[in-house]
Design a protein around this motif. Structure first.
Motif, PDB file in Angstrom:
ATOM      1  N   TYR A   1       0.801  -1.237   0.000  1.00 37.94           N
ATOM      2  CA  TYR A   1       0.000   0.000   0.000  1.00 37.94           C
ATOM      3  C   TYR A   1       0.822   1.270   0.000  1.00 37.94           C
ATOM      4  CZ  TYR A   1       0.580   1.240   4.968  1.00 37.94           C
ATOM      5  OH  TYR A   1       1.069   1.644   6.185  1.00 37.94           O
ATOM      6  N   GLN A   2       2.087   1.222   0.385  1.00 41.38           N
ATOM      7  CA  GLN A   2       2.917   2.424   0.307  1.00 41.38           C
ATOM      8  C   GLN A   2       3.741   2.401  -0.972  1.00 41.38           C
ATOM      9  OE1 GLN A   2       5.007   2.173   4.081  1.00 41.38           O
ATOM     10  NE2 GLN A   2       3.590   3.606   5.026  1.00 41.38           N
ATOM     11  N   PRO A   3       3.869   3.498  -1.721  1.00 42.34           N
ATOM     12  CA  PRO A   3       3.355   4.837  -1.375  1.00 42.34           C
ATOM     13  C   PRO A   3       2.045   5.214  -2.059  1.00 42.34           C
ATOM     14  CG  PRO A   3       4.927   5.023  -3.148  1.00 42.34           C
ATOM     15  CD  PRO A   3       4.815   3.553  -2.843  1.00 42.34           C
ATOM     16  N   LEU A   4       1.462   4.322  -2.859  1.00 42.78           N
ATOM     17  CA  LEU A   4       0.310   4.733  -3.673  1.00 42.78           C
ATOM     18  C   LEU A   4      -1.024   4.200  -3.197  1.00 42.78           C
ATOM     19  CD1 LEU A   4       1.752   4.540  -7.309  1.00 42.78           C
ATOM     20  CD2 LEU A   4       1.441   6.541  -5.850  1.00 42.78           C
ATOM     21  N   GLY A   5      -1.069   3.405  -2.138  1.00 39.61           N
ATOM     22  CA  GLY A   5      -2.353   2.974  -1.616  1.00 39.61           C
ATOM     23  C   GLY A   5      -2.766   1.597  -2.090  1.00 39.61           C
ATOM     24  N   PRO A   6      -4.047   1.232  -1.894  1.00 43.03           N
ATOM     25  CA  PRO A   6      -4.533  -0.125  -2.179  1.00 43.03           C
ATOM     26  C   PRO A   6      -4.397  -0.501  -3.651  1.00 43.03           C
ATOM     27  CG  PRO A   6      -6.093   1.097  -0.830  1.00 43.03           C
ATOM     28  CD  PRO A   6      -5.084   2.087  -1.305  1.00 43.03           C
ATOM     29  N   PHE A   7      -4.119  -1.774  -3.891  1.00 39.72           N
ATOM     30  CA  PHE A   7      -4.015  -2.278  -5.259  1.00 39.72           C
ATOM     31  C   PHE A   7      -4.550  -3.709  -5.298  1.00 39.72           C
ATOM     32  CE2 PHE A   7      -1.058  -3.600  -8.917  1.00 39.72           C
ATOM     33  CZ  PHE A   7      -1.964  -3.209  -9.874  1.00 39.72           C
ATOM     34  N   LEU A   8      -3.675  -4.713  -5.368  1.00 40.42           N
ATOM     35  CA  LEU A   8      -4.140  -6.088  -5.502  1.00 40.42           C
ATOM     36  C   LEU A   8      -4.878  -6.593  -4.275  1.00 40.42           C
ATOM     37  CD1 LEU A   8      -1.085  -7.782  -7.267  1.00 40.42           C
ATOM     38  CD2 LEU A   8      -3.062  -6.668  -8.290  1.00 40.42           C
ATOM     39  N   ALA A   9      -4.646  -5.970  -3.130  1.00 42.21           N
ATOM     40  CA  ALA A   9      -5.338  -6.384  -1.909  1.00 42.21           C
ATOM     41  C   ALA A   9      -6.810  -6.033  -1.923  1.00 42.21           C
ATOM     42  CB  ALA A   9      -4.669  -5.732  -0.696  1.00 42.21           C
ATOM     43  N   LYS A  10      -7.228  -5.210  -2.878  1.00 42.93           N
ATOM     44  CA  LYS A  10      -8.611  -4.737  -2.904  1.00 42.93           C
ATOM     45  C   LYS A  10      -9.335  -5.037  -4.219  1.00 42.93           C
ATOM     46  CE  LYS A  10     -10.191  -2.559  -0.152  1.00 42.93           C
ATOM     47  NZ  LYS A  10     -10.980  -2.988   1.029  1.00 42.93           N
ATOM     48  N   ASN A  11      -8.605  -5.171  -5.315  1.00 41.83           N
ATOM     49  CA  ASN A  11      -9.295  -5.182  -6.613  1.00 41.83           C
ATOM     50  C   ASN A  11      -9.731  -6.552  -7.091  1.00 41.83           C
ATOM     51  OD1 ASN A  11      -6.971  -6.408  -7.572  1.00 41.83           O
ATOM     52  ND2 ASN A  11      -6.308  -4.706  -8.848  1.00 41.83           N
ATOM     53  N   PHE A  12      -9.571  -7.590  -6.257  1.00 39.70           N
ATOM     54  CA  PHE A  12      -9.909  -8.946  -6.691  1.00 39.70           C
ATOM     55  C   PHE A  12     -11.400  -9.223  -6.622  1.00 39.70           C
ATOM     56  CE2 PHE A  12      -9.057  -9.016  -2.188  1.00 39.70           C
ATOM     57  CZ  PHE A  12     -10.024  -9.835  -1.657  1.00 39.70           C
ATOM     58  N   ASN A  13     -12.143  -8.489  -5.764  1.00 39.69           N
ATOM     59  CA  ASN A  13     -13.590  -8.715  -5.673  1.00 39.69           C
ATOM     60  C   ASN A  13     -14.230  -7.687  -4.756  1.00 39.69           C
ATOM     61  OD1 ASN A  13     -16.266 -10.001  -4.955  1.00 39.69           O
ATOM     62  ND2 ASN A  13     -15.418 -11.636  -6.212  1.00 39.69           N
ATOM     63  N   SER A  14     -15.379  -7.197  -5.149  1.00 38.45           N
ATOM     64  CA  SER A  14     -16.255  -6.391  -4.297  1.00 38.45           C
ATOM     65  C   SER A  14     -17.674  -6.896  -4.536  1.00 38.45           C
ATOM     66  CB  SER A  14     -16.164  -4.894  -4.638  1.00 38.45           C
ATOM     67  OG  SER A  14     -14.850  -4.405  -4.457  1.00 38.45           O
ATOM     68  N   THR A  15     -18.438  -7.094  -3.464  1.00 33.82           N
ATOM     69  CA  THR A  15     -19.776  -7.677  -3.567  1.00 33.82           C
ATOM     70  C   THR A  15     -20.824  -6.631  -3.215  1.00 33.82           C
ATOM     71  OG1 THR A  15     -18.874  -9.823  -2.866  1.00 33.82           O
ATOM     72  CG2 THR A  15     -21.257  -9.560  -2.801  1.00 33.82           C
ATOM     73  N   VAL A  16     -21.864  -6.518  -4.051  1.00 34.07           N
ATOM     74  CA  VAL A  16     -22.950  -5.571  -3.780  1.00 34.07           C
ATOM     75  C   VAL A  16     -24.274  -6.318  -3.678  1.00 34.07           C
ATOM     76  CG1 VAL A  16     -21.864  -3.571  -4.874  1.00 34.07           C
ATOM     77  CG2 VAL A  16     -23.306  -5.088  -6.243  1.00 34.07           C
ATOM     78  N   SER A  17     -25.178  -5.787  -2.857  1.00 35.65           N
ATOM     79  CA  SER A  17     -26.542  -6.310  -2.838  1.00 35.65           C
ATOM     80  C   SER A  17     -27.250  -5.860  -4.115  1.00 35.65           C
ATOM     81  CB  SER A  17     -27.283  -5.820  -1.594  1.00 35.65           C
ATOM     82  OG  SER A  17     -27.291  -4.405  -1.524  1.00 35.65           O
ATOM     83  N   PRO A  18     -28.254  -6.595  -4.579  1.00 32.09           N
ATOM     84  CA  PRO A  18     -28.799  -6.361  -5.920  1.00 32.09           C
ATOM     85  C   PRO A  18     -29.818  -5.241  -6.053  1.00 32.09           C
ATOM     86  CG  PRO A  18     -29.818  -8.287  -4.943  1.00 32.09           C
ATOM     87  CD  PRO A  18     -28.747  -7.849  -3.989  1.00 32.09           C
ATOM     88  N   TRP A  19     -30.385  -4.756  -4.929  1.00 33.55           N
ATOM     89  CA  TRP A  19     -31.477  -3.792  -5.024  1.00 33.55           C
ATOM     90  C   TRP A  19     -31.012  -2.381  -4.687  1.00 33.55           C
ATOM     91  CZ3 TRP A  19     -35.276  -5.412  -7.751  1.00 33.55           C
ATOM     92  CH2 TRP A  19     -35.611  -6.768  -7.756  1.00 33.55           C
ATOM     93  N   VAL A  20     -31.401  -1.429  -5.525  1.00 33.32           N
ATOM     94  CA  VAL A  20     -31.074  -0.015  -5.325  1.00 33.32           C
ATOM     95  C   VAL A  20     -32.243   0.642  -4.601  1.00 33.32           C
ATOM     96  CG1 VAL A  20     -30.470   2.166  -6.443  1.00 33.32           C
ATOM     97  CG2 VAL A  20     -29.697  -0.006  -7.435  1.00 33.32           C
ATOM     98  N   VAL A  21     -32.037   0.967  -3.338  1.00 35.29           N
ATOM     99  CA  VAL A  21     -33.069   1.629  -2.540  1.00 35.29           C
ATOM    100  C   VAL A  21     -32.931   3.124  -2.752  1.00 35.29           C
ATOM    101  CG1 VAL A  21     -33.963   2.029  -0.219  1.00 35.29           C
ATOM    102  CG2 VAL A  21     -33.124  -0.237  -0.868  1.00 35.29           C
ATOM    103  N   THR A  22     -33.999   3.753  -3.227  1.00 32.75           N
ATOM    104  CA  THR A  22     -33.927   5.156  -3.625  1.00 32.75           C
ATOM    105  C   THR A  22     -33.926   6.099  -2.428  1.00 32.75           C
ATOM    106  OG1 THR A  22     -36.330   5.391  -3.773  1.00 32.75           O
ATOM    107  CG2 THR A  22     -35.173   4.620  -5.760  1.00 32.75           C
ATOM    108  N   MET A  23     -33.488   7.316  -2.679  1.00 32.25           N
ATOM    109  CA  MET A  23     -33.512   8.329  -1.632  1.00 32.25           C
ATOM    110  C   MET A  23     -34.944   8.710  -1.282  1.00 32.25           C
ATOM    111  SD  MET A  23     -30.370   8.315  -1.179  1.00 32.25           S
ATOM    112  CE  MET A  23     -30.108   9.602   0.033  1.00 32.25           C
TER     113      MET A  23
END
Length: 435
Positions: free
Chosen positions: A254-276
């Motif tokens: 992570y130094q000096p440029l921050g997150p890279f391979l430790a973060k970009n392998f997967n992110s999971t989202v729930s499927p429904w967009v709850v509106t404002m």
């Protein structure tokens, strides 16, 4: 927390009922919610829909029942994503949601519309948008303090944190919908001793991060910042986000440029967009900053946003191990905390992201960063719960964890409750570590 909820409309009426039998009293998707998503039926058709109880109303199939303006908008949902629909802006989406509300609360129209309902558990759900860009912020101050304390005990927060929303650009191609397995990432790791060679192999310190996803609807032109007072109308809605993290890989890279391979392998989202609009009754004042903290710079400060810019949403994380599932045990709750743990509002994140002229587009995803409540029971990651891996967590069946093992399933839920209004849920964001 000051109780200053935003203005509501007839779709927030707690006495409203739907002719869809499973909707009334549903813990997540009563008729007062009506979140948008993308679903696929058994015949392979992929379209936009609205969750109502245990069903999904197909939007493009319902165009003849919604009125002219709403019909034109519903036609845009005849697609594999919601980008075109939400690019029309908050007012247009509000009009469509109101038309759907009228349809689903008018018992006399049940015969016309019930044929356009699909049983939700018979459908496959998809990421609701085609995500062009993903930005992960670091707006959870309690998490920032906890993580900073592990590495910099005498100075956990860097001096810029309370002046500027901190963020980094993530990887949109690896965002997956709830229910998709997560493969354990491989990478370089910090040498065991100073001057030694780095290690290499599968992450041994795999972690979850409890976040919320803020979806962009209407975008802005390149070079034209979004003023803080207008930022709210560019927000399509929110979902739950688990931004997985490989702590051992991150510690080395992570130094000096921050997150890279430790973060970009997967992110999971729930499927429904709850509106404002659905969340209007649960919009509250942004928590006051502690005495001595600086005021935000003028481009980040708007009175209305400070009065109603925070969301009173409760978030929870559960863990289910393979042994627990084999024994029929219920998932164990690891933490519970509020979305008001954000040091910056969602509108402030949007305004800051665009202040340099960056053009946001429909379907862009902004992560809040890990949200930790400031209480022991509200820590939003295993890194915090296990004190950096030094203090194992003991589960009800006697198993222990410092970080995630193969077969572990993380389930995140979120909901908003307030006296005098229907409970609004965001569904689930779940995934299992496949190894």
């Amino acid at each position: 927390m000051t109780d200053t909820a935003a203005p509501t409309d007839f779709t927030n009426d707690p006495s409203a009922t739907s002719w869809v039998e499973s909707a009334d009293g549903h813990p997540d998707f009563p008729v007062q919610n009506l979140p948008f998503g993308i679903f696929e039926t058994s015949d392979g058709r992929v379209r936009g829909g609205v969750a109502i109880g245990e069903s999904i109303l197909c939007l493009p199939a319902s165009v003849d029942l919604l009125g002219d303006e709403a019909a034109d908008l519903a036609r845009l949902a005849d697609a594999r994503d919601l980008n075109a629909l939400f690019s029309k802006g908050a007012r247009a989406v509000s009009a469509l949601r109101q038309a759907v509300f009228r349809l689903l609360t008018d018992g006399g129209r049940k015969g016309e519309a019930q044929g356009h309902l699909h049983q939700a558990d018979a459908c496959e759900l998809h990421v609701p948008f085609t995500v062009g860009d993903y930005t992960d912020f670091y707006s959870g101050i309690h998490h920032a303090v906890n993580i900073g304390s592990l590495f910099r005990p005498d100075n956990p927060l860097l001096p810029n944190y309370k002046h500027v929303p901190i963020g980094y650009h993530g990887r949109s191609s690896s965002i997956r919908v709830s229910g998709t397995e997560v493969k354990r990432p491989t990478g370089q790791k910090k040498p065991a001793e100073d001057g030694g060679d780095p290690g290499f192999g599968p992450s041994e310190r795999l972690d979850y991060e409890l976040e919320m996803a803020i979806w962009i609807g209407e975008g802005n032109a390149l070079g034209e910042p979004i003023p803080i007072a207008e930022a709210g109308r560019h927000i399509a809605g929110i979902s739950i986000l688990n931004d997985w993290s490989a702590r051992d890989i991150q510690a080395w890279e992570y130094q000096p440029l921050g997150p890279f391979l430790a973060k970009n392998f997967n992110s999971t989202v729930s499927p429904w967009v709850v509106t404002m609009d659905a969340l209007a009754p649960f919009r509250v004042a942004q928590p006051e900053r502690p005495e001595g903290d600086p005021l935000p710079l003028p481009y980040l400060l708007d009175r209305s946003d400070q009065e109603t810019g925070a969301l009173d949403v409760t978030m929870e994380v559960y863990l289910s191990t393979k042994a627990m599932r084999d024994a029929g045990d219920e998932p164990h709750r690891l933490s519970r905390g509020p979305m008001t743990a954000m040091y910056w509002t969602a509108a402030q994140l949007v305004a800051h992201h665009s202040v340099n002229g960056c053009n946001l587009r429909a379907g862009d995803l902004l992560g809040t960063g890990t949200l930790t409540s400031g209480e022991d029971h509200g820590k939003g990651s295993l890194m915090e719960l296990s004190n950096g891996g030094k203090t194992p967590i003991t589960l009800p069946n006697g198993e222990t964890r410092t970080f995630l093992e193969d077969g572990d399933e993380i389930i995140m839920t979120a909901f908003a409750e307030r006296d005098g209004f229907a409970r609004i849920g965001l569904g689930e964001c779940r995934a299992t570590i496949a190894g």
